[in-house]
Design a protein around this motif. Structure first.
Motif, PDB file in Angstrom:
ATOM      1  N   LYS A   2      -6.880 -21.507   0.131  1.00 60.26           N
ATOM      2  CA  LYS A   2      -5.570 -22.039  -0.262  1.00 60.26           C
ATOM      3  C   LYS A   2      -5.395 -23.510   0.144  1.00 60.26           C
ATOM      4  O   LYS A   2      -4.984 -24.331  -0.645  1.00 60.26           O
ATOM      5  N   CYS A   3      -5.712 -23.830   1.416  1.00 65.44           N
ATOM      6  CA  CYS A   3      -5.488 -25.203   1.901  1.00 65.44           C
ATOM      7  C   CYS A   3      -6.783 -25.924   2.284  1.00 65.44           C
ATOM      8  O   CYS A   3      -6.786 -27.145   2.396  1.00 65.44           O
ATOM      9  N   HIS A  16      -2.856 -23.034   9.294  1.00 65.62           N
ATOM     10  CA  HIS A  16      -2.280 -24.218   8.648  1.00 65.62           C
ATOM     11  C   HIS A  16      -1.281 -23.839   7.554  1.00 65.62           C
ATOM     12  O   HIS A  16      -0.170 -24.341   7.527  1.00 65.62           O
ATOM     13  N   CYS A  17      -1.672 -22.948   6.659  1.00 68.86           N
ATOM     14  CA  CYS A  17      -0.789 -22.616   5.523  1.00 68.86           C
ATOM     15  C   CYS A  17      -0.227 -21.198   5.592  1.00 68.86           C
ATOM     16  O   CYS A  17       0.638 -20.833   4.807  1.00 68.86           O
ATOM     17  N   ASP A  50      -0.230 -28.539  -1.814  1.00 66.62           N
ATOM     18  CA  ASP A  50       1.090 -28.560  -1.206  1.00 66.62           C
ATOM     19  C   ASP A  50       1.336 -27.413  -0.241  1.00 66.62           C
ATOM     20  O   ASP A  50       2.446 -27.222   0.244  1.00 66.62           O
ATOM     21  N   SER A  51       0.308 -26.614   0.051  1.00 68.50           N
ATOM     22  CA  SER A  51       0.493 -25.450   0.928  1.00 68.50           C
ATOM     23  C   SER A  51       0.608 -25.889   2.377  1.00 68.50           C
ATOM     24  O   SER A  51      -0.256 -26.559   2.915  1.00 68.50           O
ATOM     25  N   LYS A  52       1.719 -25.528   2.987  1.00 65.81           N
ATOM     26  CA  LYS A  52       1.988 -25.840   4.389  1.00 65.81           C
ATOM     27  C   LYS A  52       2.711 -24.668   5.005  1.00 65.81           C
ATOM     28  O   LYS A  52       3.271 -23.826   4.321  1.00 65.81           O
ATOM     29  N   VAL A  53       2.721 -24.623   6.326  1.00 67.53           N
ATOM     30  CA  VAL A  53       3.451 -23.537   7.022  1.00 67.53           C
ATOM     31  C   VAL A  53       4.926 -23.748   6.867  1.00 67.53           C
ATOM     32  O   VAL A  53       5.452 -24.789   6.908  1.00 67.53           O
ATOM     33  N   ASP A  72      -4.242 -25.102  -3.264  1.00 67.02           N
ATOM     34  CA  ASP A  72      -2.892 -25.613  -3.444  1.00 67.02           C
ATOM     35  C   ASP A  72      -2.688 -26.774  -2.468  1.00 67.02           C
ATOM     36  O   ASP A  72      -2.538 -26.549  -1.272  1.00 67.02           O
ATOM     37  N   CYS A 111      -4.462 -17.990   7.973  1.00 67.82           N
ATOM     38  CA  CYS A 111      -4.703 -19.414   8.191  1.00 67.82           C
ATOM     39  C   CYS A 111      -3.580 -19.982   9.053  1.00 67.82           C
ATOM     40  O   CYS A 111      -2.396 -19.773   8.749  1.00 67.82           O
ATOM     41  N   ASN A 122      -8.261 -26.228   5.120  1.00 68.89           N
ATOM     42  CA  ASN A 122      -8.151 -26.977   6.370  1.00 68.89           C
ATOM     43  C   ASN A 122      -8.725 -26.247   7.561  1.00 68.89           C
ATOM     44  O   ASN A 122      -8.887 -26.856   8.609  1.00 68.89           O
ATOM     45  N   CYS A 136     -10.374 -21.900   4.362  1.00 69.44           N
ATOM     46  CA  CYS A 136      -9.271 -21.223   3.684  1.00 69.44           C
ATOM     47  C   CYS A 136      -9.254 -21.640   2.217  1.00 69.44           C
ATOM     48  O   CYS A 136      -9.251 -22.832   1.909  1.00 69.44           O
TER      49      CYS A 136
END
Length: 126
Positions: free
Chosen positions: A18-19, A45-46, A123-126, A121, A43, A21, A16
């Motif tokens: 963005k994250c 994760h994010c 700090d990208s989280k769900v 990013d 994703c 992961n 991904c």
């Protein structure tokens, strides 16, 4: 060189953008030809949606073209200039290399294309 957060890491691993992961693809093996381009919708994760807009990955065709031209030129130079083969042999080497690398180029062009528009990013989280 392939630290998490670098564009090169995301491009080479297909994670991904963005994250970084999770793999974007359902199957990590690009040579499973039935599922080479099958991707997760988003994703886990994010939550980033890979299909940013309808027909987003049509632009990856232009990237794929550039990668194929670069591969063709590199194989020609190696076979014709360095190995002193005939033009016919160099042509066969180019076609063979493009066929063998086709799944990698398809995925690589998608990875490169999406990474042109999306940045990492942390700090990208769900």
């Amino acid at each position: 060189m392939l630290k998490k957060g670098s564009k090169l890491n995301s491009i080479l691993t297909g994670t991904c953008p963005k994250c970084q992961n999770e793999s974007m693809y359902l199957n990590k093996n690009p040579y499973n030809l039935l599922s080479t381009l099958k991707m997760h919708e988003k994703c886990s994760h994010c939550g980033f949606r890979y299909q940013i807009e309808p027909s987003f990955f049509y632009g990856a065709m232009y990237v794929s073209y550039g990668l194929n031209v670069a591969i063709g030129i590199a194989v020609f130079i190696i076979s014709y200039v360095f190995l002193h083969s005939s033009i016919e042999t160099a042509f066969i080497a180019i076609v063979s290399a493009l066929i063998l690398l086709y799944p990698l180029v398809l995925r690589g062009s998608r990875n490169l294309y999406i990474n042109m528009f999306v940045s990492y990013d942390p700090d990208s989280k769900v």
